[in-house]
Design a protein around this motif. Sequence first.
Motif, short mmCIF file in Angstrom:
data_model
loop_
_atom_site.label_atom_id
_atom_site.label_comp_id
_atom_site.label_asym_id
_atom_site.label_seq_id
_atom_site.Cartn_x
_atom_site.Cartn_y
_atom_site.Cartn_z
N MET A 134 -33.76 88.59 79.22
CA MET A 134 -34.94 87.91 79.66
C MET A 134 -35.09 86.58 78.94
SD MET A 134 -38.93 89.06 79.63
CE MET A 134 -39.24 89.00 77.90
N TYR A 135 -35.01 86.59 77.59
CA TYR A 135 -35.23 85.37 76.83
C TYR A 135 -34.18 84.30 77.13
CZ TYR A 135 -38.62 87.92 74.00
OH TYR A 135 -39.67 88.63 73.56
N ALA A 136 -32.92 84.69 77.21
CA ALA A 136 -31.87 83.70 77.44
C ALA A 136 -32.13 82.94 78.73
CB ALA A 136 -30.51 84.38 77.49
N ARG A 137 -32.66 83.61 79.70
CA ARG A 137 -32.96 82.93 80.96
C ARG A 137 -33.98 81.81 80.73
NH1 ARG A 137 -34.12 84.93 86.99
NH2 ARG A 137 -34.91 82.93 87.67
N GLU A 138 -35.06 82.11 79.98
CA GLU A 138 -36.12 81.14 79.76
C GLU A 138 -35.65 79.92 78.96
OE1 GLU A 138 -39.87 82.70 78.33
OE2 GLU A 138 -39.34 84.64 79.17
N VAL A 139 -34.84 80.15 77.93
CA VAL A 139 -34.48 79.04 77.04
C VAL A 139 -33.18 78.34 77.44
CG1 VAL A 139 -35.69 79.99 75.08
CG2 VAL A 139 -33.27 80.51 75.37
N LEU A 140 -32.44 78.90 78.35
CA LEU A 140 -31.18 78.29 78.72
C LEU A 140 -31.06 78.07 80.22
CD1 LEU A 140 -28.46 77.23 77.70
CD2 LEU A 140 -27.57 79.55 77.85
N TRP A 141 -30.96 79.15 80.96
CA TRP A 141 -30.64 79.04 82.39
C TRP A 141 -31.74 78.35 83.20
CZ3 TRP A 141 -25.99 79.38 81.53
CH2 TRP A 141 -25.43 80.36 80.71
N ASP A 142 -33.00 78.70 82.96
CA ASP A 142 -34.08 78.05 83.71
C ASP A 142 -34.23 76.58 83.35
OD1 ASP A 142 -34.62 80.34 85.15
OD2 ASP A 142 -36.35 80.94 83.94
N LEU A 143 -33.83 76.20 82.12
CA LEU A 143 -33.86 74.79 81.75
C LEU A 143 -32.72 74.02 82.40
CD1 LEU A 143 -34.73 74.94 77.94
CD2 LEU A 143 -36.20 74.21 79.81
N SER B 271 -34.71 88.17 89.71
CA SER B 271 -33.67 89.18 89.92
C SER B 271 -34.04 90.50 89.26
CB SER B 271 -32.33 88.66 89.38
OG SER B 271 -32.47 88.29 88.03
N PRO B 272 -35.04 91.19 89.81
CA PRO B 272 -35.37 92.50 89.23
C PRO B 272 -34.19 93.46 89.40
CG PRO B 272 -36.51 92.20 91.31
CD PRO B 272 -35.81 90.89 90.99
N VAL B 273 -33.96 94.24 88.37
CA VAL B 273 -32.83 95.18 88.38
C VAL B 273 -33.38 96.59 88.27
CG1 VAL B 273 -30.78 95.94 87.15
CG2 VAL B 273 -31.30 93.50 87.31
N THR B 274 -32.89 97.45 89.13
CA THR B 274 -33.22 98.86 89.04
C THR B 274 -31.96 99.59 88.59
OG1 THR B 274 -34.81 98.64 90.84
CG2 THR B 274 -34.08 100.87 90.29
N ALA B 275 -31.98 100.07 87.38
CA ALA B 275 -30.81 100.75 86.83
C ALA B 275 -30.93 102.25 87.05
CB ALA B 275 -30.69 100.44 85.34
N VAL B 276 -29.80 102.86 87.29
CA VAL B 276 -29.73 104.30 87.46
C VAL B 276 -28.72 104.82 86.44
CG1 VAL B 276 -29.15 106.16 89.05
CG2 VAL B 276 -30.23 104.09 89.91
N THR B 277 -29.10 105.83 85.70
CA THR B 277 -28.21 106.42 84.70
C THR B 277 -27.06 107.14 85.39
OG1 THR B 277 -30.06 106.72 83.22
CG2 THR B 277 -28.10 108.01 82.75
#
Length: 185
Positions: free
Chosen positions: A1-10, A19-25
């Motif tokens: 989550m954080y990397a997106r805000e400080v890198l990719w979104d910039l 990109s919500p992710v639904t993980a299944v074990t």
Amino acid sequence: MYAREVLWDLMWPGQIPPSPVTAVTVPGNRLTLEGHDLHIVESGHADSDDSAVLHVPDLGRVVAGDAICSGVHMYLAESADGDFGPWRQAVDTLAALKPRRIVARHQNRNLDDNAARLIAETRRYLDDAAAALAAHDTPADFFDAMLKRYPEHLGPTVLWVSARALYLAREGGGPVPNLIAARRL
């Protein structure tokens, strides 16, 4: 989550959709694909918490995610301990699987996938980063030292983000939340 805000979104504002992710074990952390048993191995902290690798024992192969990099600067921003102990443990977990080949998520495509080389390179990079952190008082000096040590590595932007986060963490708080706060100032 954080990397997106400080890198990719910039870097690409408004261009990356949510990109919500639904993980299944996966039951037993094992599955089969084309006759090969695949083992999901939790490796702990690598570039972020709760990392895992995919081990294919009969092929001697590990898909390492972000635990191992090949010829690229590593995202160290979420490793506030400064000696990268948890990441080192993740590398040890992967090495204990005794792979012959590793698929690194971030890699220079001109380099091979030899497991021994990649494990050694990752350990050496963590050693060098810890030494640079101890030897330098500013993110710029750390950045310059790592660029000098690894001039052929790809991804200097990732190195700069890591340097800023690691040095902000020295001032207290988590490294990535500090980066987000510094960006907003």
